[in-house]
Design an enzyme around this catalytic site. Structure first.
Site, PDB file in Angstrom:
ATOM      1  NE  ARG A 100      10.671  10.005  -3.011  1.00 23.62           N
ATOM      2  CZ  ARG A 100       9.454   9.673  -3.441  1.00 23.62           C
ATOM      3  NH1 ARG A 100       8.598  10.608  -3.823  1.00 23.62           N
ATOM      4  NH2 ARG A 100       9.090   8.407  -3.501  1.00 23.62           N
ATOM      5  CG  HIS A 127      11.039   4.308  -6.264  1.00 24.65           C
ATOM      6  ND1 HIS A 127      11.197   4.286  -4.897  1.00 24.65           N
ATOM      7  CD2 HIS A 127       9.814   4.865  -6.489  1.00 24.65           C
ATOM      8  CE1 HIS A 127      10.118   4.810  -4.324  1.00 24.65           C
ATOM      9  NE2 HIS A 127       9.273   5.158  -5.263  1.00 24.65           N
ATOM     10  CD  GLN A 130       6.201   1.886  -6.367  1.00 29.45           C
ATOM     11  OE1 GLN A 130       6.049   2.897  -5.703  1.00 29.45           O
ATOM     12  NE2 GLN A 130       5.212   1.019  -6.573  1.00 29.45           N
ATOM     13  CG  ASP A 222       6.747   6.041 -13.198  1.00 28.87           C
ATOM     14  OD1 ASP A 222       5.831   6.744 -12.714  1.00 28.87           O
ATOM     15  OD2 ASP A 222       7.951   6.154 -12.845  1.00 28.87           O
ATOM     16  CB  CYS A 262       5.186   3.395  -9.120  1.00 27.09           C
ATOM     17  SG  CYS A 262       5.597   4.823 -10.134  1.00 27.09           S
ATOM     18  NE  ARG A 290       6.517   2.016  -1.756  1.00 26.67           N
ATOM     19  CZ  ARG A 290       6.929   3.246  -2.080  1.00 26.67           C
ATOM     20  NH1 ARG A 290       6.381   3.883  -3.088  1.00 26.67           N
ATOM     21  NH2 ARG A 290       7.929   3.823  -1.428  1.00 26.67           N
TER      22      ARG A 290
END
Ligand code: CP
Ligand code: NVA
Length: 303
Positions: A100, A127, A130, A222, A262, A290
């Site tokens: 990340r 991402h 996700q 988001d 998310c 996830r």
């Protein structure tokens, strides 16, 4: 060849297989099989994480493997060792690296120098993990992608970029609504439009959130201030006020709609409590998925 997942586009050839495998895992496949016994995943987190960190670590444990959580503060990376050297060294110890990062360039650099697969666990551009979970959640609820219209309302950020590309890959109509200057990445927009043409679906951007959600089966939002953008918070909170996903906006979408996020959510900003905790919300299914999708991605990467 190693199977990196730096962009959702890296899954182009087997996105639907990965989603199908995630669904089998959710239904209990490989429960006592431990196919990743003796395998190690290194996880480097430059930014905070709840879902990604825990789903990857628990997922590795469930598959019989082991995950190491590494922060740049603990690594020599934080004292100036290069990402390229870090990649070369970690590749001698572990079977896969999950990263990340603040910067997509660093992500590419790590992937270029690692001899083991690298998984993007979010950077400033994309991402992808996700979005695999998001597509799985949509398929669970809607049973198909063709003819489904997803309206993304808010910041054209990393999640929006990957979602836009992912929608085009699976043939789902995508429209995003944001203030002027806050749309998804231009190059990725062109890529999504080209892929949409190939798949026979639409991919577009508008300014008006109501125009976007009219006729939508899925509404997605988001945060307005992604990690690393805190300095722009004041200006962003002002610009995005008309883009809140609230009950009035959601009502403009189709009956049977679902609302996605998310997470983490900033309740009262991009989404209201009423919507997030309401009957259309599938945000916690997304969070659960996830785990199933990370496991499918790990099984694809580590052989
Ligand atoms: N959605 C997501 O990636 O959450 P985390 O930041 O908690 O990992
Ligand atoms: N766009 C958000 C997603 C967090 C999971 C961020 O980058 O902070």
């Amino acid at each position: 060849m190693k199977l990196d997942v730096i962009s959702i586009l890296d899954l182009e050839a087997d996105l639907e297989d990965v989603i199908a495998s995630s669904m089998r895992l959710k239904a209990g496949a490989l429960r006592d099989a431990f196919p990743l016994k003796g395998k190690t995943l290194a996880m480097i987190f430059e930014k905070s994480s709840t879902r990604t960190r825990v789903s990857f670590e628990a997922g590795m444990a469930q598959l019989g493997g082991h995950a190491l959580n590494l922060s740049p503060k603990e690594l020599q990376l934080g004292r100036g060792e290069t990402i390229a050297d870090t990649a070369k060294v970690l590749s001698r110890y572990v079977d896969c690296i999950m990263y990340r990062a603040f910067d997509h360039g660093m992500m590419r650099d790590l992937a270029k120098n690692a001899t083991v697969p690298v998984i993007n666990a979010l950077d400033d551009l994309e991402h992808p993990c996700q979005v695999v979970a998001d597509l799985m959640t949509i398929l669970e609820r809607k049973r198909r992608f063709q003819g489904i219209r997803l309206a993304y309302v808010g910041d054209g950020n990393n999640v929006c970029n990957s979602l836009m590309l992912g929608a085009s890959l699976v043939g789902m109509d995508f429209v995003s609504a944001h203030p002027e200057g806050y749309g998804p990445d231009k190059k990725l927009r062109a890529k999504a439009a080209a892929l949409a043409k190939k798949s026979g679906c639409e991919s577009s951007q508008v300014v008006d959130p109501i125009e976007a959600v009219k006729g939508a089966d899925v509404i997605y939002t988001d945060t307005w201030v992604s990690m690393g953008m805190e300095e722009e918070a004041e200006e962003r909170l002002r610009a995005f006020q008309p883009y809140q996903v609230n009950a009035a906006l959601v009502r403009k979408a189709k009956r049977g709609r679902i609302v996605m996020h998310c997470l983490p959510a900033h309740r009262g900003q991009e989404i209201t409590d009423e919507v997030m905790d309401g009957p259309d919300s599938v945000v916690f299914d997304q969070a659960e998925n996830r785990m199933h999708t990370e496991k499918a991605i790990l099984l694809r990467a580590i052989r």
